[in-house]
Design an enzyme around this catalytic site. Sequence first.
Site, PDB file in Angstrom:
ATOM      1  N   GLU A 180       0.861  -1.184   0.000  1.00 36.43           N
ATOM      2  CA  GLU A 180       0.000   0.000   0.000  1.00 36.43           C
ATOM      3  C   GLU A 180       0.894   1.230   0.000  1.00 36.43           C
ATOM      4  O   GLU A 180       1.764   1.394   0.862  1.00 36.43           O
ATOM      5  CB  GLU A 180      -0.918  -0.019   1.227  1.00 36.43           C
ATOM      6  CG  GLU A 180      -1.857   1.180   1.257  1.00 36.43           C
ATOM      7  CD  GLU A 180      -3.147   0.942   2.031  1.00 36.43           C
ATOM      8  OE1 GLU A 180      -3.417  -0.209   2.417  1.00 36.43           O
ATOM      9  OE2 GLU A 180      -3.894   1.912   2.237  1.00 36.43           O
ATOM     10  N   ASN A 223      -3.018  -1.658   7.744  1.00 38.73           N
ATOM     11  CA  ASN A 223      -4.315  -2.260   7.417  1.00 38.73           C
ATOM     12  C   ASN A 223      -4.061  -3.763   7.407  1.00 38.73           C
ATOM     13  O   ASN A 223      -3.880  -4.383   6.373  1.00 38.73           O
ATOM     14  CB  ASN A 223      -4.812  -1.786   6.044  1.00 38.73           C
ATOM     15  CG  ASN A 223      -5.147  -0.307   6.075  1.00 38.73           C
ATOM     16  OD1 ASN A 223      -5.674   0.207   7.050  1.00 38.73           O
ATOM     17  ND2 ASN A 223      -4.826   0.398   4.989  1.00 38.73           N
ATOM     18  N   LYS A 300      -3.633  -0.227  13.978  1.00 38.11           N
ATOM     19  CA  LYS A 300      -4.488   0.803  13.379  1.00 38.11           C
ATOM     20  C   LYS A 300      -5.921   0.336  13.627  1.00 38.11           C
ATOM     21  O   LYS A 300      -6.311  -0.741  13.166  1.00 38.11           O
ATOM     22  CB  LYS A 300      -4.209   0.913  11.880  1.00 38.11           C
ATOM     23  CG  LYS A 300      -5.191   1.819  11.120  1.00 38.11           C
ATOM     24  CD  LYS A 300      -4.824   1.929   9.628  1.00 38.11           C
ATOM     25  CE  LYS A 300      -5.820   2.803   8.873  1.00 38.11           C
ATOM     26  NZ  LYS A 300      -5.448   2.965   7.447  1.00 38.11           N
ATOM     27  N   GLU A 304     -10.466   4.481   8.992  1.00 36.98           N
ATOM     28  CA  GLU A 304     -10.611   4.113   7.576  1.00 36.98           C
ATOM     29  C   GLU A 304     -11.174   2.700   7.418  1.00 36.98           C
ATOM     30  O   GLU A 304     -10.677   1.896   6.627  1.00 36.98           O
ATOM     31  CB  GLU A 304      -9.264   4.264   6.859  1.00 36.98           C
ATOM     32  CG  GLU A 304      -8.726   5.694   6.940  1.00 36.98           C
ATOM     33  CD  GLU A 304      -7.455   5.951   6.141  1.00 36.98           C
ATOM     34  OE1 GLU A 304      -6.673   5.009   5.953  1.00 36.98           O
ATOM     35  OE2 GLU A 304      -7.273   7.108   5.711  1.00 36.98           O
ATOM     36  N   ARG A 354     -11.631  17.436  10.267  1.00 36.26           N
ATOM     37  CA  ARG A 354     -10.846  16.204  10.463  1.00 36.26           C
ATOM     38  C   ARG A 354      -9.568  16.465  11.260  1.00 36.26           C
ATOM     39  O   ARG A 354      -9.095  15.593  11.991  1.00 36.26           O
ATOM     40  CB  ARG A 354     -10.500  15.616   9.090  1.00 36.26           C
ATOM     41  CG  ARG A 354      -9.475  14.507   9.159  1.00 36.26           C
ATOM     42  CD  ARG A 354      -9.367  13.810   7.831  1.00 36.26           C
ATOM     43  NE  ARG A 354      -8.131  13.042   7.752  1.00 36.26           N
ATOM     44  CZ  ARG A 354      -7.724  12.413   6.674  1.00 36.26           C
ATOM     45  NH1 ARG A 354      -8.451  12.480   5.557  1.00 36.26           N
ATOM     46  NH2 ARG A 354      -6.612  11.725   6.675  1.00 36.26           N
ATOM     47  N   LYS A 378       1.031  10.918  13.458  1.00 34.13           N
ATOM     48  CA  LYS A 378       1.542  11.479  12.200  1.00 34.13           C
ATOM     49  C   LYS A 378       1.996  12.920  12.433  1.00 34.13           C
ATOM     50  O   LYS A 378       1.418  13.627  13.255  1.00 34.13           O
ATOM     51  CB  LYS A 378       0.462  11.457  11.119  1.00 34.13           C
ATOM     52  CG  LYS A 378       0.145  10.047  10.621  1.00 34.13           C
ATOM     53  CD  LYS A 378      -0.693  10.057   9.341  1.00 34.13           C
ATOM     54  CE  LYS A 378      -1.034   8.625   8.952  1.00 34.13           C
ATOM     55  NZ  LYS A 378      -1.665   8.486   7.630  1.00 34.13           N
ATOM     56  N   ASP A 383      -2.786  14.380   7.027  1.00 36.30           N
ATOM     57  CA  ASP A 383      -2.272  13.122   6.500  1.00 36.30           C
ATOM     58  C   ASP A 383      -1.116  13.353   5.528  1.00 36.30           C
ATOM     59  O   ASP A 383      -1.299  13.250   4.319  1.00 36.30           O
ATOM     60  CB  ASP A 383      -3.415  12.384   5.780  1.00 36.30           C
ATOM     61  CG  ASP A 383      -3.028  10.974   5.397  1.00 36.30           C
ATOM     62  OD1 ASP A 383      -1.944  10.525   5.812  1.00 36.30           O
ATOM     63  OD2 ASP A 383      -3.810  10.314   4.688  1.00 36.30           O
ATOM     64  N   GLU A 405       5.245   9.785  13.596  1.00 34.38           N
ATOM     65  CA  GLU A 405       5.233   8.982  12.361  1.00 34.38           C
ATOM     66  C   GLU A 405       5.496   9.912  11.183  1.00 34.38           C
ATOM     67  O   GLU A 405       4.726  10.840  10.926  1.00 34.38           O
ATOM     68  CB  GLU A 405       3.874   8.275  12.211  1.00 34.38           C
ATOM     69  CG  GLU A 405       3.816   7.371  10.990  1.00 34.38           C
ATOM     70  CD  GLU A 405       2.470   6.646  10.833  1.00 34.38           C
ATOM     71  OE1 GLU A 405       1.999   6.005  11.801  1.00 34.38           O
ATOM     72  OE2 GLU A 405       1.886   6.721   9.736  1.00 34.38           O
ATOM     73  N   GLU A 411       3.955   9.363  -0.709  1.00 34.01           N
ATOM     74  CA  GLU A 411       2.562   9.212  -1.123  1.00 34.01           C
ATOM     75  C   GLU A 411       1.992  10.493  -1.735  1.00 34.01           C
ATOM     76  O   GLU A 411       1.550  10.504  -2.876  1.00 34.01           O
ATOM     77  CB  GLU A 411       1.722   8.770   0.082  1.00 34.01           C
ATOM     78  CG  GLU A 411       0.244   8.664  -0.244  1.00 34.01           C
ATOM     79  CD  GLU A 411      -0.591   8.259   0.957  1.00 34.01           C
ATOM     80  OE1 GLU A 411      -0.018   7.996   2.028  1.00 34.01           O
ATOM     81  OE2 GLU A 411      -1.830   8.203   0.810  1.00 34.01           O
ATOM     82  N   GLU A 529       6.341  21.610  -3.437  1.00 36.31           N
ATOM     83  CA  GLU A 529       5.223  22.315  -2.799  1.00 36.31           C
ATOM     84  C   GLU A 529       4.708  23.433  -3.690  1.00 36.31           C
ATOM     85  O   GLU A 529       3.499  23.640  -3.814  1.00 36.31           O
ATOM     86  CB  GLU A 529       5.682  22.912  -1.459  1.00 36.31           C
ATOM     87  CG  GLU A 529       4.585  23.708  -0.761  1.00 36.31           C
ATOM     88  CD  GLU A 529       5.086  24.431   0.483  1.00 36.31           C
ATOM     89  OE1 GLU A 529       6.265  24.825   0.519  1.00 36.31           O
ATOM     90  OE2 GLU A 529       4.284  24.605   1.422  1.00 36.31           O
ATOM     91  N   TRP A 560     -14.209  12.699   3.508  1.00 35.45           N
ATOM     92  CA  TRP A 560     -12.829  12.475   3.922  1.00 35.45           C
ATOM     93  C   TRP A 560     -12.217  13.648   4.677  1.00 35.45           C
ATOM     94  O   TRP A 560     -11.182  13.511   5.337  1.00 35.45           O
ATOM     95  CB  TRP A 560     -11.955  12.112   2.711  1.00 35.45           C
ATOM     96  CG  TRP A 560     -12.306  10.764   2.178  1.00 35.45           C
ATOM     97  CD1 TRP A 560     -13.196  10.488   1.180  1.00 35.45           C
ATOM     98  CD2 TRP A 560     -11.814   9.500   2.643  1.00 35.45           C
ATOM     99  NE1 TRP A 560     -13.283   9.135   0.994  1.00 35.45           N
ATOM    100  CE2 TRP A 560     -12.442   8.495   1.877  1.00 35.45           C
ATOM    101  CE3 TRP A 560     -10.901   9.115   3.629  1.00 35.45           C
ATOM    102  CZ2 TRP A 560     -12.196   7.135   2.067  1.00 35.45           C
ATOM    103  CZ3 TRP A 560     -10.650   7.762   3.817  1.00 35.45           C
ATOM    104  CH2 TRP A 560     -11.300   6.784   3.046  1.00 35.45           C
TER     105      TRP A 560
HETATM  106  O1  GCW Z   1      -2.956   8.471   3.963  1.00 29.92           O
HETATM  107  C1  GCW Z   1      -3.567   7.289   4.215  1.00 29.92           C
HETATM  108  C2  GCW Z   1      -3.145   6.402   3.116  1.00 29.92           C
HETATM  109  C3  GCW Z   1      -3.568   5.002   3.385  1.00 29.92           C
HETATM  110  C4  GCW Z   1      -2.940   4.584   4.700  1.00 29.92           C
HETATM  111  C5  GCW Z   1      -3.429   5.535   5.781  1.00 29.92           C
HETATM  112  C6  GCW Z   1      -2.801   5.234   7.119  1.00 29.92           C
HETATM  113  C7  GCW Z   1      -2.209   2.411   5.313  1.00 29.92           C
HETATM  114  O2  GCW Z   1      -3.694   6.881   1.935  1.00 29.92           O
HETATM  115  O3  GCW Z   1      -3.124   4.213   2.332  1.00 29.92           O
HETATM  116  O4  GCW Z   1      -3.261   3.255   5.012  1.00 29.92           O
HETATM  117  O5  GCW Z   1      -3.089   6.838   5.445  1.00 29.92           O
HETATM  118  O6  GCW Z   1      -1.829   5.877   7.441  1.00 29.92           O
HETATM  119  O7  GCW Z   1      -3.292   4.379   7.833  1.00 29.92           O
END
Ligand code: GCW
Length: 834
Positions: A180, A223, A300, A304, A354, A378, A383, A405, A411, A529, A560
């Site tokens: 992933e 996941n 986790k 999600e 969020r 995070k 995210d 994290e 990504e 950026e 989201w």
């Molecule tokens: O940003 C999202 C990602 C997911 C990821 C999630 C997470 C592993 O798009 O793919 O899942 O964060 O950090 O749990």
Amino acid sequence: MRHFFLAICVLVAPGHLLAETGYAAWLRYAPIDATIRKHYDALPANAVALGDSVIIKTAQEELVRGVRGMLGRTLQAEASLPRERAIVLGTFASLKPLIPAADFPQHVRNDGFVLKVVTLDGFSCLVIAAPNDRGVLYGVFALLSKIARHDSVYGLNEVQEPYAPIRWVNQWDNLNGSIERGYAGRSIFFENGSVRADLKRAADYARLLASVGINGCTINNVNADPRILESAFLPQLARVAEAFRPWGVALSISVDLSSPKVIGSLETFDPVDAQVGAWWRSKTDAIYRQIPDFGGFVVKADSEGRLGPSSYGRTPADAANVIARALKPHGGVVFYRAFVYNHHLDWRDPKNDRAKAAYDNFHPLDGEFDDNAIVQIKNGPIDFQVREPVSPLFAGLQRTNEAIELQITQEYTGQQRHLCFLPAMWKEVLDFDLHAGGGSTPVKDLAAGRTFHRPTGGFVGVANVGMDTNWLGHPLAMANLYGFGRLAWNPDLSARDIAEEWTKLTFGNDPTVVRTTTAMLLASWRIYESYTGPLGAGTLTDVLGSHYGPGIESSERNGWGQWQRADHEGIGMDRSVATGTGFVAQYPAAVAKLYESREKTPDELLLFFHHVPYNYRLHSGKTVIQHIYDSHYEGAAEAGDLVRQWSSLQGRVDDERYEAVRARLDYQAGHAIVWRDAVCNWFFRISGIADTRGRVGHYPDRIEAEAMQLQGYTPLDVTPPENASGGKAIVCEAQAQKCEAMLRFDRPAGRYELDVEYFDQNNGESKFRVFVGNKKVDEWIADDRLPATKPGGDSSTRRRITGLALRPGDEIRIEGSPDGAERAPLDYIEIHAR
Ligand code: GCW
């Protein structure tokens, strides 16, 4: 001494450069030129390893390997002191009988080490000593790194200690072998539902990790597939642990909280249920029977779509603690991710946010987590966007262990197709002062557990290396993995130090290479950026799909919660307390004061915290809208300039890696223009405000494919329209084998550069040929594996044909041969006078 070496480097012309694949990453141990090698002649001829632990043995072998590679000498491996000079490796305990205590620092943190010249038995020895085996291994890597960077190793007397005990990476690998958010091939751990038979890559990965002080690796996706805990799987995990063990990397796995029910056949997975507790205990005991040095679990949950304690009205602390208690007797830790949020948030409610979720969910639980539970947070509250403020939760937990994290895999930052050196961003995050309780409390101290004296804590990086030979796809992306490790070890290092170190180790010490590559790395995050996400609005990418190309509106009006709230008048999320969602109140007062005020909020985060009209004036003096236009044009131009900078290194870097980097930079330069145009056109359309510099919507050198003379090609509307020039592509008609787009050149005779913008989908390999008159000037196959099955911002790609001689009246013809579902799609051409 150091300067002396540098001076010598300058005089040495680059010799013959052997092709390199990038597999060796920063551990190349490339032969050092004879002139410089001489300075290491006085290095002892023996490598003595005291003790017979596997890690100490590894350290000794690594030392022999490194010295042989770089200096062409084979050290004599010994198990006890020879009666001559030696490099001596050992723990403090094993060295105690040999060295008077007064000669050695007594308090070095675990995994730390001492490099010191000491007289043993009358012989001057270089001692690499540490409180534990792992520290000895790290000391060896530190010594080898010095040699590789031509630093002096004489008269050494230094102590290095890690900033925090937790320095882990996570891999989001699935048991079927996919990853992933992985951008460099299949999993090095799993294939077809099992652990791979050949774990050489896993062992080599552990070596890379150890070389920068990373001491734990979670190998499967957060996941998590519950099957990883099935009894039959454990011996397979034991094999991975075996591959990691020589390098002191603890194996860890992600677990699904519903496992007791799904694979354990209990009726429930309620964390406070006694049977559930017993299940986790017996499962954990079984793991430790097979893997005594197992590191722990990552969780986790309630995120999600993952099941979690909320199913039973329990808290994350309840869930973390049931697992922590199972691990406790074995010394393991559980990481509970704070990435818990509702992804069905009602976007119509202006108070919803969020960004508030992690703090809202975890702050009330401060003090309720066991001592071997760590809340993994995070860096930002959303995210891994290209720019976010730091998560207020770092300050919101004072009686709870935490870890930050960071995301190494790119990504939202270009998926290793764009250059983006993340330590530059991480440094800003780690150094950010949250003022949590009086004095200065930078995020690095909070995460490391230093501020509130927590027993553990530290740094976690989501790495996602894959089977691609060079591990991360883009050869320069490995600077991010290296940089993560270095910052986890010592977050006080500067981004520049890290970039320079990495460049020297990866490409050698040629000062031109070091200077140029370092400058490129350091500039790259801001460049990325500037064409993908203005003023803290977030990466304006397709958040519902690939997270890659432009998708400006994809974040709006869905659950989201990555909203920018852009409309005809303005843009930005009002997160103030006075008029917005109130998120700002989650920060300690000194920080909240800054972000609450529109005037005080730094420009680069303005749209994260405030909704402003497009004509709002920034501190820079520009309006928001003009900033959006300017930054996207500047960013795209700078991306183009990265190609020029790298090209200046041709011949100074081996051809194989030179070409690999060059190809990615070429692609990036083209894709940055796709981004620029999509973002600028979208904002122009919605705001109705023109670019004062007249660029947006005007492309003097561009000819739309749909405006060319077509045979077999037909126009196609692209959605969203800003992701293709003029909102349209052309594609070959269903039955066509070959299609043509033609144009008669009507400009003065001369040399030109022809850019062909086409779409490279992953569901076909169309062929393109370009003719001027009857002469074929280029051909290629669109066989890249971009994350796209249709023409759009993810697939749009540029082919540049340089040095083309054109005369008025010449016919330029592009021939496309479709393949599979990819209908040889084209967007436009541009003809630039050069
Ligand atoms: O940003 C999202 C990602 C997911 C990821 C999630 C997470 C592993 O798009 O793919 O899942 O964060 O950090 O749990």
